[in-house]
Scaffold this motif. Structure first.
Motif, mmCIF file in Angstrom:
data_model
loop_
_atom_site.group_PDB
_atom_site.id
_atom_site.type_symbol
_atom_site.label_atom_id
_atom_site.label_comp_id
_atom_site.label_asym_id
_atom_site.label_seq_id
_atom_site.Cartn_x
_atom_site.Cartn_y
_atom_site.Cartn_z
ATOM 1 N N PHE A 54 0.830 -1.202 0.000
ATOM 2 C CA PHE A 54 0.000 0.000 0.000
ATOM 3 C C PHE A 54 0.867 1.255 0.000
ATOM 4 O O PHE A 54 0.645 2.175 -0.790
ATOM 5 N N LEU A 55 1.846 1.313 0.878
ATOM 6 C CA LEU A 55 2.677 2.511 1.001
ATOM 7 C C LEU A 55 3.533 2.755 -0.239
ATOM 8 O O LEU A 55 3.784 3.897 -0.602
ATOM 9 N N ASN A 59 -0.389 4.419 -2.057
ATOM 10 C CA ASN A 59 -0.158 5.672 -1.352
ATOM 11 C C ASN A 59 0.312 6.778 -2.306
ATOM 12 O O ASN A 59 -0.164 7.909 -2.249
ATOM 13 N N LYS A 60 1.235 6.441 -3.189
ATOM 14 C CA LYS A 60 1.771 7.433 -4.131
ATOM 15 C C LYS A 60 0.683 7.974 -5.056
ATOM 16 O O LYS A 60 0.686 9.150 -5.403
ATOM 17 N N LEU A 63 -1.773 10.376 -3.009
ATOM 18 C CA LEU A 63 -1.226 11.641 -2.515
ATOM 19 C C LEU A 63 -1.634 12.842 -3.364
ATOM 20 O O LEU A 63 -1.482 13.978 -2.931
ATOM 21 N N TYR A 68 -6.572 13.230 1.308
ATOM 22 C CA TYR A 68 -5.712 12.095 1.625
ATOM 23 C C TYR A 68 -4.317 12.584 2.020
ATOM 24 O O TYR A 68 -3.735 12.118 3.005
ATOM 25 N N LYS A 69 -3.783 13.531 1.245
ATOM 26 C CA LYS A 69 -2.439 14.039 1.523
ATOM 27 C C LYS A 69 -2.383 14.682 2.906
ATOM 28 O O LYS A 69 -1.434 14.457 3.660
ATOM 29 N N ALA A 72 -2.451 11.877 5.443
ATOM 30 C CA ALA A 72 -1.192 11.128 5.423
ATOM 31 C C ALA A 72 -0.073 11.927 6.099
ATOM 32 O O ALA A 72 0.734 11.359 6.848
ATOM 33 N N ILE A 113 4.429 1.846 8.996
ATOM 34 C CA ILE A 113 4.516 3.257 8.601
ATOM 35 C C ILE A 113 5.863 3.826 9.031
ATOM 36 O O ILE A 113 6.526 4.527 8.262
#
Length: 152
Positions: A54-55, A59-60, A63, A68-69, A72, A113
């Motif tokens: 996911f990360l 995630n990218k 963003l 979301y950003k 995060a 994370i």
């Protein structure tokens, strides 16, 4: 019993409880004490590769969205201030200790994370998270068993 074992495993994968909730759930619903430890531990270990995927990928893409950003960045700041000093200072062992603590806000989700944010080598991070999950699961398992027998 199978239904309760599946629910315990799902709690162990959930960010709302991880094995800290799955193990007591399974034990209190009569699942075999060794089976519940093994299944909940393994289910919780599965979170690390899912979080890393996911990360590194999803995630990218997300963003780009403001909401979301913003969320995060909030989580990243919180992870860096809450555990960052210890993980930076003690590295591998700091990550084990952080994941091992059976309290809310720690565990494999936060450990994943932190591993991502502090750019800890993936294999080392996986081993540290796995050791931390095992120790946390053991603490919760023993404490729950002792409590059920009226000894804690």
């Amino acid at each position: 019993m199978l239904k309760d074992l599946i629910i315990a495993a799902l709690w162990s994968i959930s960010p709302l409880g991880e094995a800290k909730v799955g193990i007591p759930y399974g034990l209190l619903h009569g699942v075999n004490i060794y089976l519940v430890l093994g299944v909940c531990f393994l289910a919780n270990v599965l979170v690390f590769p899912i979080m890393m995927f996911f990360l590194n990928t999803v995630n990218k893409s997300l963003l780009r969205w403001h909401f979301y950003k913003k969320s995060a960045l909030y989580i990243a700041r919180r992870a860096k201030t809450g555990s960052g000093d210890k993980i930076r200072k003690y590295g591998f062992y700091g990550l084990i200790f952080f994941v091992m603590l059976p309290v809310p806000g720690t565990g494999v989700y936060a450990g994943s994370i932190a591993s991502y944010l502090f750019k800890i080598e993936r294999k080392k991070a996986f081993v540290a998270n796995t050791i931390g999950i095992f120790l946390s699961s053991l603490i919760v398992w023993v404490t729950t068993l002792l409590t059920m027998k009226g000894m804690a």
